[in-house]
Design an enzyme around this catalytic site. Structure first.
Site, short mmCIF file in Angstrom:
data_model
loop_
_atom_site.label_atom_id
_atom_site.label_comp_id
_atom_site.label_asym_id
_atom_site.label_seq_id
_atom_site.Cartn_x
_atom_site.Cartn_y
_atom_site.Cartn_z
N ASP A 73 0.84 -1.20 0.00
CA ASP A 73 0.00 0.00 0.00
C ASP A 73 0.88 1.25 0.00
O ASP A 73 1.48 1.59 1.01
CB ASP A 73 -0.90 0.00 1.24
CG ASP A 73 -2.05 0.97 1.14
OD1 ASP A 73 -1.87 2.03 0.52
OD2 ASP A 73 -3.13 0.67 1.67
N HIS B 223 -7.53 -1.50 -9.78
CA HIS B 223 -7.34 -0.35 -8.91
C HIS B 223 -6.21 0.55 -9.37
O HIS B 223 -6.36 1.78 -9.39
CB HIS B 223 -7.07 -0.83 -7.47
CG HIS B 223 -6.87 0.29 -6.50
ND1 HIS B 223 -7.88 1.16 -6.14
CD2 HIS B 223 -5.76 0.70 -5.81
CE1 HIS B 223 -7.41 2.04 -5.28
NE2 HIS B 223 -6.13 1.79 -5.07
#
Length: 414
Positions: free
Chosen positions: A226, A320
């Protein structure tokens, strides 16, 4: 029970005599200079002292920390505008003093609760922001930046207003929970006469020495790396993305940043029902290495026009990384600084878990808002997450030198 003074605490601890130290005796906090760990060791990395003074608040670009608390406050009603300005000015002066002292690993000069005695700085950072509602209450509506305009309602939002927004925001993070809460409690006590606490949330990250390398990308609860595409602190790209420039308006925000907060619950049971390949298709990256599905390593630029042998895009249209990419969002870029949270289970038995998502940028309307509008409508990942709380705050410029205080340019410019 009246608070025991620091002098009395030390007198009490000395009463055990020369023969030994009693259990629970109070010891002074160690400074970073006192650690005997070699430079670069896991302990020295986790316990480093980060400088408080500078052009920017240090909590924005600090290395990943193990613990983070975000708290919002509202001013108590019933005072005149002049009284509120005086009280807020005094509060920010005191918060500045507490932040500088605790970040240095020193005990507070009075009424210290001794929670963090014997510990070092723990990479503590304290970061303060203001909401548009504060400026309105202080009679400074004309000073509200255009960048602080309310966020739009995005498709799929399930926002709890009681857990969102606020007059003041306080982000306290460290590699030691006690060090962080020690600073947070001191600031909450000081704020109690002037404010009520609106909401508080906390999360966790990865401490230095635990990750594969000091520069490794963190993972979230979905098992994904992330922040791979984040601009790197210390670079021109980072400064241009995150900080209001010296020519920015209003002038009291020069050197500051805008923070978007979103509490994003992950539907982990649904996510875990996917196999690894299905999850990678949703994200657009290899789950273990973080490499884009078009090939290479974690930091290889994704090739969004690359096809497989059957004529399918290697990075699918709804993935994404494609939908979040600056390439497909008019160049919009943010700096992600999330913490994970896991608060047990909800009433339906599903995990109450996800991201305490923080995004810093020079202007949310040209950063987070553009990206989130696209993600909400086209990102396959949106099937597996829910946005449940939100906030937008102007994170004040840093204190250039000792004697300055956070918010001085705003409150003394009126």
């Amino acid at each position: 029970m009246a608070e025991i003074s620091r002098r009395k605490l030390f007198a009490y601890s000395g009463a055990v005599g020369a023969g030994g130290v009693a259990a629970g005796a109070v010891l002074p906090r160690a400074s970073s200079a006192q650690t005997s760990e070699p430079a670069g060791s896991a302990t020295s990395i986790a316990n480093q002292r980060l400088p408080f003074y500078g052009a920017h608040q240090p909590g924005i670009a600090a290395p990943v920390q193990a613990q983070g608390w975000l708290t919002a406050f509202d001013l108590k009603p019933g005072s005149t505008v002049a009284q509120l300005r005086t009280r807020v000015r005094t509060l920010l002066r005191d918060w500045t003093s507490i932040a500088a002292t605790t970040m240095a690993g020193r005990p507070l000069p009075s009424a210290d609760d001794a929670m963090a005695y014997g510990r070092g700085p723990g990479a503590l950072t304290v970061t303060v922001g203001v909401g548009a509602s504060l400026l309105t209450k202080l009679g400074l509506g004309h000073q509200i930046p255009a960048a602080l305009a309310p966020l739009p309602i995005f498709l799929g939002d399930e926002i709890d207003s009681a857990s969102s927004d606020g007059d003041l925001a306080l982000l306290v993070a460290a590699n030691d929970g006690l060090v962080a809460v020690h600073a947070l409690r001191a600031m909450q006590r000081r704020a109690a006469a002037t404010t009520t606490q609106r909401w508080q949330t906390n999360g966790f990250g990865e401490a230095g020495g635990v990750m594969p390398s000091p520069t490794a990308t963190s993972r979230n609860l979905m098992g994904q790396l992330d922040g791979t595409g984040n601009p790197k602190p210390g670079t021109a790209a980072f400064d241009q993305t995150v900080y209001v420039p010296s020519t920015g308006m209003p002038d009291w925000m020069r050197g500051g940043s805008y923070m978007v907060y979103r509490r994003i619950r992950m539907l982990l049971n649904t996510w875990d029902a996917l196999d690894r390949r299905q999850q990678e298709v949703v994200i657009g990256r290899d789950k273990v290495t973080g490499a884009p599905l078009s090939g290479g390593t974690e930091f290889t630029a994704p090739d969004y026009e690359k096809f497989d042998s059957s004529g399918q895009l290697l990075i699918p249209p709804g993935s994404h990384i494609r939908q979040a990419s600056a390439e497909f969002n008019s160049g919009a870029t943010i700096y992600r600084r999330p913490f994970s949270y896991y608060n047990g289970v909800r009433g339906d038995g599903s995990p109450d878990a996800g991201l305490m998502f923080l995004a810093f940028q020079q202007n949310p309307a040209k950063g987070f808002t553009i990206i989130q509008q696209r993600l909400a409508g086209a990102d396959t990942l949106s099937t597996f997450i829910r946005h449940e709380a939100s906030g937008l705050f102007a994170m004040l410029p840093g204190c250039a030198k000792e004697g300055d205080y956070l918010g001085r340019a705003l409150l003394e410019g009126v």
